[in-house]
Design a protein around this motif. Sequence first.
Motif, PDB file in Angstrom:
ATOM      1  N   LEU A   5      11.354   3.533   6.732  1.00  9.85           N
ATOM      2  CA  LEU A   5      10.929   3.063   5.416  1.00  9.85           C
ATOM      3  C   LEU A   5      10.385   1.640   5.500  1.00  9.85           C
ATOM      4  O   LEU A   5      10.969   0.790   6.179  1.00  9.85           O
ATOM      5  CB  LEU A   5      12.093   3.086   4.439  1.00  9.85           C
ATOM      6  CG  LEU A   5      12.786   4.428   4.216  1.00  9.85           C
ATOM      7  CD1 LEU A   5      13.938   4.258   3.240  1.00  9.85           C
ATOM      8  CD2 LEU A   5      11.807   5.473   3.739  1.00  9.85           C
ATOM      9  N   ALA A   6       9.303   1.393   4.772  1.00  9.80           N
ATOM     10  CA  ALA A   6       8.765   0.038   4.658  1.00  9.80           C
ATOM     11  C   ALA A   6       9.781  -0.809   3.890  1.00  9.80           C
ATOM     12  O   ALA A   6      10.549  -0.293   3.070  1.00  9.80           O
ATOM     13  CB  ALA A   6       7.424   0.063   3.929  1.00  9.80           C
ATOM     14  N   ALA A  12      14.047  -1.046  -2.659  1.00 13.31           N
ATOM     15  CA  ALA A  12      14.073  -0.313  -3.927  1.00 13.31           C
ATOM     16  C   ALA A  12      15.084   0.832  -3.907  1.00 13.31           C
ATOM     17  O   ALA A  12      15.757   1.093  -4.910  1.00 13.31           O
ATOM     18  CB  ALA A  12      12.680   0.227  -4.256  1.00 13.31           C
ATOM     19  N   VAL A  13      15.202   1.526  -2.780  1.00 13.28           N
ATOM     20  CA  VAL A  13      16.042   2.723  -2.737  1.00 13.28           C
ATOM     21  C   VAL A  13      17.505   2.423  -2.398  1.00 13.28           C
ATOM     22  O   VAL A  13      18.403   3.128  -2.865  1.00 13.28           O
ATOM     23  CB  VAL A  13      15.447   3.777  -1.775  1.00 13.28           C
ATOM     24  CG1 VAL A  13      15.720   3.448  -0.331  1.00 13.28           C
ATOM     25  CG2 VAL A  13      15.946   5.165  -2.111  1.00 13.28           C
ATOM     26  N   VAL A  49      18.144  10.718  -5.935  1.00 16.34           N
ATOM     27  CA  VAL A  49      16.949   9.875  -5.998  1.00 16.34           C
ATOM     28  C   VAL A  49      15.723  10.701  -5.609  1.00 16.34           C
ATOM     29  O   VAL A  49      15.768  11.472  -4.662  1.00 16.34           O
ATOM     30  CB  VAL A  49      17.084   8.670  -5.038  1.00 16.34           C
ATOM     31  CG1 VAL A  49      15.836   7.798  -5.071  1.00 16.34           C
ATOM     32  CG2 VAL A  49      18.315   7.849  -5.382  1.00 16.34           C
ATOM     33  N   VAL A  50      14.636  10.514  -6.347  1.00 17.88           N
ATOM     34  CA  VAL A  50      13.369  11.175  -6.027  1.00 17.88           C
ATOM     35  C   VAL A  50      12.418  10.130  -5.460  1.00 17.88           C
ATOM     36  O   VAL A  50      12.297   9.026  -6.004  1.00 17.88           O
ATOM     37  CB  VAL A  50      12.739  11.819  -7.280  1.00 17.88           C
ATOM     38  CG1 VAL A  50      11.380  12.418  -6.967  1.00 17.88           C
ATOM     39  CG2 VAL A  50      13.672  12.870  -7.858  1.00 17.88           C
ATOM     40  N   VAL A  51      11.775  10.474  -4.346  1.00 18.20           N
ATOM     41  CA  VAL A  51      10.770   9.593  -3.764  1.00 18.20           C
ATOM     42  C   VAL A  51       9.453  10.355  -3.627  1.00 18.20           C
ATOM     43  O   VAL A  51       9.435  11.573  -3.542  1.00 18.20           O
ATOM     44  CB  VAL A  51      11.200   9.037  -2.385  1.00 18.20           C
ATOM     45  CG1 VAL A  51      12.424   8.151  -2.518  1.00 18.20           C
ATOM     46  CG2 VAL A  51      11.431  10.136  -1.376  1.00 18.20           C
ATOM     47  N   VAL A  71       7.565   7.928   3.330  1.00 15.25           N
ATOM     48  CA  VAL A  71       8.023   7.679   1.971  1.00 15.25           C
ATOM     49  C   VAL A  71       7.175   6.551   1.400  1.00 15.25           C
ATOM     50  O   VAL A  71       7.106   5.463   1.979  1.00 15.25           O
ATOM     51  CB  VAL A  71       9.525   7.320   1.933  1.00 15.25           C
ATOM     52  CG1 VAL A  71       9.960   6.978   0.520  1.00 15.25           C
ATOM     53  CG2 VAL A  71      10.350   8.474   2.481  1.00 15.25           C
ATOM     54  N   ARG A  72       6.521   6.816   0.272  1.00  9.91           N
ATOM     55  CA  ARG A  72       5.626   5.835  -0.345  1.00  9.91           C
ATOM     56  C   ARG A  72       6.319   4.953  -1.375  1.00  9.91           C
ATOM     57  O   ARG A  72       6.112   3.755  -1.414  1.00  9.91           O
ATOM     58  CB  ARG A  72       4.430   6.538  -0.994  1.00  9.91           C
ATOM     59  CG  ARG A  72       3.452   7.044   0.002  1.00  9.91           C
ATOM     60  CD  ARG A  72       2.879   5.847   0.709  1.00  9.91           C
ATOM     61  NE  ARG A  72       1.885   6.232   1.687  1.00  9.91           N
ATOM     62  CZ  ARG A  72       1.461   5.423   2.612  1.00  9.91           C
ATOM     63  NH1 ARG A  72       1.933   4.213   2.722  1.00  9.91           N
ATOM     64  NH2 ARG A  72       0.573   5.813   3.474  1.00  9.91           N
ATOM     65  N   ARG A  73       7.123   5.606  -2.259  1.00 12.69           N
ATOM     66  CA  ARG A  73       7.782   4.816  -3.304  1.00 12.69           C
ATOM     67  C   ARG A  73       8.879   5.630  -3.958  1.00 12.69           C
ATOM     68  O   ARG A  73       8.911   6.862  -3.867  1.00 12.69           O
ATOM     69  CB  ARG A  73       6.783   4.364  -4.362  1.00 12.69           C
ATOM     70  CG  ARG A  73       6.161   5.512  -5.152  1.00 12.69           C
ATOM     71  CD  ARG A  73       5.090   4.995  -6.112  1.00 12.69           C
ATOM     72  NE  ARG A  73       4.417   6.092  -6.768  1.00 12.69           N
ATOM     73  CZ  ARG A  73       4.365   6.250  -8.078  1.00 12.69           C
ATOM     74  NH1 ARG A  73       4.917   5.366  -8.881  1.00 12.69           N
ATOM     75  NH2 ARG A  73       3.734   7.274  -8.608  1.00 12.69           N
ATOM     76  N   VAL A  74       9.774   4.927  -4.626  1.00 15.48           N
ATOM     77  CA  VAL A  74      10.833   5.551  -5.405  1.00 15.48           C
ATOM     78  C   VAL A  74      10.219   5.973  -6.741  1.00 15.48           C
ATOM     79  O   VAL A  74       9.454   5.228  -7.347  1.00 15.48           O
ATOM     80  CB  VAL A  74      11.999   4.568  -5.654  1.00 15.48           C
ATOM     81  CG1 VAL A  74      13.043   5.175  -6.569  1.00 15.48           C
ATOM     82  CG2 VAL A  74      12.620   4.151  -4.327  1.00 15.48           C
TER      83      VAL A  74
END
Length: 87
Positions: A5-6, A12-13, A49-51, A71-74
């Motif tokens: 993950l970046a 965020a997650v 959580v949805v990503v 994974v781009r974003r939450v």
Amino acid sequence: MSLPLAQPVRLAVAPLLHAADEEQRELPGTVGGLPGADPVRFWPVKPEVVVEIEVDQPRLEFGRYRHRPRVRRVRGDLTPELIDDGQ
């Protein structure tokens, strides 16, 4: 499993994740990298959580994508109950 993950996604997650149990699990080294690599240890988390992910092909091939998803974003606007898993 996804690519690492970046940092903005990790930040965020991380506060949204809750452990599913108290024991670490282990993926074989071939999942975490090259054959013979050390196993990857992880704590399972509850599916809360949805990503949003980016994949290299529109559909699974032999039950998987050719390359690991990124994974781009939450997606705080979605809950797991709202996601159609295609079944």
